[in-house]
Motif scaffolding. Structure first.
Motif: not given
Length: 117
Positions: A32, A36, A98-99, A101-103
């Motif tokens: 990460t 981010q 959600s973001y 988790k995505d990063v």
């Protein structure tokens, strides 16, 4: 511990009238990026304008070596229990989750408590 809306028999958190403090610690993978993580902070802080009942939000990058690997701290002050309960499932909050988790969020610690006068 919880019995009839009482915590250890001391205060009623079920009346909906006390402010609630929500504290979150976030840990991310080594992949990460700092950019981010900065975006995470921006998105977290934007929730104050998106979700009713949020009195204040503080979020930032940890600078201390005493962090157990956690990268970002968040505190949210809610006007009452109702606002706190609406926060979790709110679509704008779910977008941020959600973001995260995505990063590459790898761990989270959450602590919630009523603010006493």
């Amino acid at each position: 511990m919880f019995e009839n809306g009482l915590v250890n028999g001391i205060y009623d958190v079920g009346d909906g009238k006390k402010m609630i403090k929500h504290i979150v610690l976030l840990k991310f993978s080594e992949q990460t990026s700092n950019e981010q993580k900065e975006e995470v902070i921006i998105r977290l802080k934007s929730l104050k304008e998106e979700i009713s009942g949020i009195i204040d939000i503080f979020a930032g990058l940890n600078f201390s070596p005493n962090n157990s690997g956690f990268d970002i701290g968040l505190t949210v002050l809610f006007s009452d229990r109702h606002a706190f309960e609406n926060y979790g499932p709110h679509p704008k909050h779910q977008e941020v989750v959600s973001y995260l988790k995505d990063v590459g969020m790898t761990d989270i610690i959450i602590l919630d408590f009523p603010v006493l006068e």
